[in-house]
Design a protein around this motif. Structure first.
Motif, PDB file in Angstrom:
ATOM      1  N   LEU A 133       0.822  -1.210   0.000  1.00 58.87           N
ATOM      2  CA  LEU A 133       0.000   0.000   0.000  1.00 58.87           C
ATOM      3  C   LEU A 133       0.857   1.261   0.000  1.00 58.87           C
ATOM      4  O   LEU A 133       0.538   2.235  -0.668  1.00 58.87           O
ATOM      5  N   ALA A 134       1.935   1.236   0.783  1.00 57.28           N
ATOM      6  CA  ALA A 134       2.679   2.478   1.017  1.00 57.28           C
ATOM      7  C   ALA A 134       3.639   2.813  -0.123  1.00 57.28           C
ATOM      8  O   ALA A 134       3.893   3.987  -0.369  1.00 57.28           O
ATOM      9  N   VAL A 135       4.171   1.798  -0.821  1.00 54.15           N
ATOM     10  CA  VAL A 135       5.169   2.088  -1.855  1.00 54.15           C
ATOM     11  C   VAL A 135       4.587   2.929  -3.002  1.00 54.15           C
ATOM     12  O   VAL A 135       5.142   3.980  -3.326  1.00 54.15           O
ATOM     13  N   PRO A 136       3.447   2.518  -3.616  1.00 53.73           N
ATOM     14  CA  PRO A 136       2.930   3.369  -4.699  1.00 53.73           C
ATOM     15  C   PRO A 136       2.584   4.783  -4.216  1.00 53.73           C
ATOM     16  O   PRO A 136       2.933   5.753  -4.884  1.00 53.73           O
ATOM     17  N   ILE A 137       1.939   4.873  -3.054  1.00 51.68           N
ATOM     18  CA  ILE A 137       1.541   6.198  -2.560  1.00 51.68           C
ATOM     19  C   ILE A 137       2.774   7.026  -2.212  1.00 51.68           C
ATOM     20  O   ILE A 137       2.888   8.192  -2.590  1.00 51.68           O
ATOM     21  N   GLY A 138       3.712   6.400  -1.520  1.00 55.99           N
ATOM     22  CA  GLY A 138       4.905   7.112  -1.083  1.00 55.99           C
ATOM     23  C   GLY A 138       5.745   7.576  -2.264  1.00 55.99           C
ATOM     24  O   GLY A 138       6.198   8.718  -2.320  1.00 55.99           O
ATOM     25  N   LEU A 139       5.896   6.678  -3.242  1.00 57.78           N
ATOM     26  CA  LEU A 139       6.710   7.004  -4.409  1.00 57.78           C
ATOM     27  C   LEU A 139       6.026   8.083  -5.240  1.00 57.78           C
ATOM     28  O   LEU A 139       6.670   9.026  -5.724  1.00 57.78           O
TER      29      LEU A 139
END
Lengths: 332, 374
Positions: A101-107
């Motif tokens: 969840l966090a990788v696409p949003i964070g990137l």
């Protein structure tokens, strides 16, 4: 003091270069000492954990890792039987889901902040993202329990009622909607690691040399093509580093997880069922543990220690491998 | 105003110190008169008589204890009243039964508190024998969250055991429907909540299940931290209650006072005589009275599911544990005084806080064993 004669100043200068040589030595040895201290601390921690866990290690061996039964000495039916599998599973799966969840949003946030965002928005938005990192984890736990879970309940109930019968997807949404669950834990974790991933990635993307960007534009690349191609490729190893930082945080997170995961030793695929992680198990039981239980908990801690080391080693290998492939990378 | 109070406190302190000093002096002279032996033994005996001297001057001692969270509200009230009445300060850390026993074993506190009596392993770890005293009885209620369902659903021990073993999965299960004819029961899944920490509340609850269901007794058993076959683990009463509140169809067990304060709906449970009884203070006292015969033989005997038409079956004692021979005689004597007070004046404060006072015969039994403390 203020009006120093020139010859005196030069003497002072010579003196200072002499000093510099000795201070250089002191500096070298002291930094070496500090690094050695860190190494020593890690080794000492490992040895201490091992010795505290050794009664359990001798009793259960490696079977501890695959066994699912956790019964304390107070259990009348099968006293002092311990196994770590549900907790290993819970730790790995909750961290993996959080990354998912966090990788696409964070990137995405990082790319927007570094490349696309108008100037007036950059600073407040970056500040907001970094603020997320400063929130104490117990606050995330409380928020998860009091706000997120009630908000998730309708979704969970719907999934439990409808998705259950769908062939493949159903496996992930089996059982009753319980609120405190793997799903809630993964969501809270994702929010907690998001600022680490986005803040570090943003810095890495910003550090890509402007020549790369200009060259891409010069060849007629669109904004998207420039980002996708040279910029992300150059920043790749740094981004992987950012993700690993987030993963390390996710693996060790305790307080917030304990408050929302439901603390049940389940190792099934359902995201709706409560679960437990290595660290949540430690947090719940350590205060009252003694004897065999304490040693088994230390074994759990040792397993977590091992997982962290393996994950970090894999990350190093990955980064090393990538930086070898990409010549001219800023982060070798 | 504040200044005056401070002055008064200061004066009281000076006075107390002077008294203690006097006591100490007389003791020292006594010791010197008693023995013309070596100076080391002389010093040792003078310090020990110093301690005993300070007990005669009241207000010089403070006590500390740690343990169960279940009776913590009652104990806090007791220690406060006792401090006002006798000017002895008692600190209590409500850290949980297991941690309390740990601290008692390590002798870092003067007394431990637990809702479960010491098991064999814990007894073996103690440096010297311990006296276990029941101080009050409490009820554990079956709280549930079922929108549209009636208050005070009827439940049997067998049905609760099956729910907690995961064999009854939905609220409209025939076993529950048969107990509640006419009640509208939805098809909602049951979400079971239990304690994740070692807890006296779990001990009382599982004792009841073990006595009501043979399956539970052989497969799970009675324990502070049993291996739960199913359900969500919550830390403390609060953890269980919030798990129940959040999941429609949730069920959990919490102490009576906690359920009342938080407005949870709870079940009437069938007792040994076949009656469905609502948890109240009176029904809990009835449970303790119903178990008198076994408790008189052994004060640590569980009272859950005792006989009596009005007895609420899920109940248990909460215990204080003190060393038979106190390490510090002065503290031992002060503790003895407090325990006597708790058995007499203290009992009168229990009901207002939703704890059941001990039956008269158990109080008498306790007073007798308190007298044997050294």
């Amino acid at each position: 003091m203020i009006a120093t004669p020139p010859e005196k100043r030069s003497l002072f200068k010579r003196q200072s270069t002499l000093d510099a040589r000795t201070t250089d030595g002191i500096f070298y040895w002291s930094t070496l000492g500090f690094s050695a201290l860190v190494l020593l601390l890690v080794a000492w921690l490992g040895i201490q954990l091992y010795s505290a866990a050794s009664p359990s290690i001798h009793k259960f061996g490696l079977g501890f890792l695959t066994s699912s039964m956790w019964s304390t000495s107070d259990d009348p039916i099968h006293p002092d039987t311990y196994g770590a599998w549900p907790y290993i599973y819970g730790t790995l799966v909750s961290s993996f889901l959080a990354l998912l969840l966090a990788v696409p949003i964070g990137l995405g946030t990082a790319i927007y902040l570094a490349e696309l965002a108008p100037k007036w928005l950059r600073t407040p938005l970056s500040f907001m993202v970094e603020l997320l990192a400063a929130v104490p984890s117990v606050v995330y736990g409380l928020w998860g329990r009091l706000v997120l879970i009630p908000a998730l309940m309708p979704l969970q109930t719907w999934l439990s009622d409808h998705a259950d019968s769908v062939p493949v997807v159903g496996r992930f949404f089996g059982g009753a909607a319980t609120g405190q669950s793997m799903m809630a834990a993964a969501l809270v974790l994702a929010i907690m690691i998001l600022p680490f991933i986005s803040a570090v990635s943003r810095e890495v993307i910003k550090a890509v040399p402007p020549t790369q960007r200009e060259a891409a534009f010069g060849l007629g690349a669109t904004h998207w093509e420039a980002i996708k191609g040279p910029i992300l490729r150059t920043a790749r190893s740094g981004i992987i580093g950012a993700i690993i930082l987030g993963l390390a945080r996710a693996l060790g997170e305790t307080m917030a997880i304990t408050m929302v995961i439901g603390n049940a030793p389940n190792a099934d695929f359902s995201l709706l069922s409560p679960a437990a992680t290595l660290s949540s198990k430690l947090a719940v039981e350590f205060a009252e543990a003694s004897g065999g239980q304490q040693s088994a908990l230390m074994y759990l801690a040792l397993v977590l220690f091992g997982i962290t080391i393996v994950v970090n080693a894999c990350a190093r290998l990955l980064i090393w491998n990538m930086s070898r492939q990409v010549k001219g990378s800023t982060r070798a | 105003m504040i200044f005056q109070r401070l002055c008064a406190a200061g004066a009281a302190l000076c006075f107390a110190a002077a008294l203690a000093g006097c006591g100490g002096n007389t003791a020292e002279t006594n010791a010197a008169n008693d023995a013309n032996s070596a100076s080391t033994t002389n010093a040792a005996s003078s310090t020990s008589s110093d301690n005993s001297a300070s007990t005669t001057t009241e207000g010089a001692t403070s006590l500390s204890g740690a343990g169960a969270t279940f009776p913590a509200p009652l104990y806090t009230k007791w220690f406060d009243s006792y401090n006002q009445a006798k000017n002895i300060k008692i600190d209590y850390q409500s850290v949980g039964s297991g941690a309390g026993i740990k601290q008692l074993t390590a002798q870092t506190v003067d007394f431990g508190a637990s809702d479960a009596p010491l098991n064999e392993k814990e007894k073996a770890a103690l440096p010297s024998p311990v006296l276990t005293l029941p101080t009050a009885a409490g009820a554990v209620v079956i709280a549930y969250n079922l929108p549209g369902a009636p208050k005070n659903l009827k439940m049997t021990g067998d049905a609760i055991a099956k729910i907690y073993m995961g064999t009854i999965k939905t609220w409209n299960d025939p076993a529950i429907a048969a107990l509640n004819p006419g009640a509208k029961l939805p098809t909602t899944n049951i979400t079971v909540a239990h304690r994740s920490d070692g807890s006296g509340t779990s001990y009382i609850f599982t004792n009841f299940l073990a006595s009501a269901s043979n399956d539970w007794k052989t497969k799970v058993g009675a324990s502070k931290s049993p291996t739960w076959p199913t359900g969500i683990g919550g830390k403390g009463n609060d953890g269980v209650a919030s798990a129940v509140k959040q999941a429609p169809g949730g069920i959990g067990y919490v102490e009576l006072a906690y359920a009342k304060q938080n407005g949870l709906s709870y079940a009437s449970v069938q007792n040994k005589d076949g009656q469905f009884v609502e948890p109240t203070v009176d029904a809990t006292t009835a449970t303790a009275e119903g178990a008198l015969a076994s408790v008189q033989k052994d004060v640590t005997a569980p009272i859950a599911n005792s006989s009596g038409a009005k007895a609420y079956p899920i109940a248990g004692f909460t215990y204080l544990m003190v060393y038979q021979t106190a390490k510090n005689p002065a503290k031992g004597a002060a503790l003895k005084e407090f325990l006597k007070w708790a058995m007499t004046d203290g009992q009168k404060q229990a009901a207002a806080l939703d704890y059941a006072p001990l039956p008269k015969s158990i109080v008498d039994l306790n007073l007798k064993s308190i007298d044997t403390l050294k």
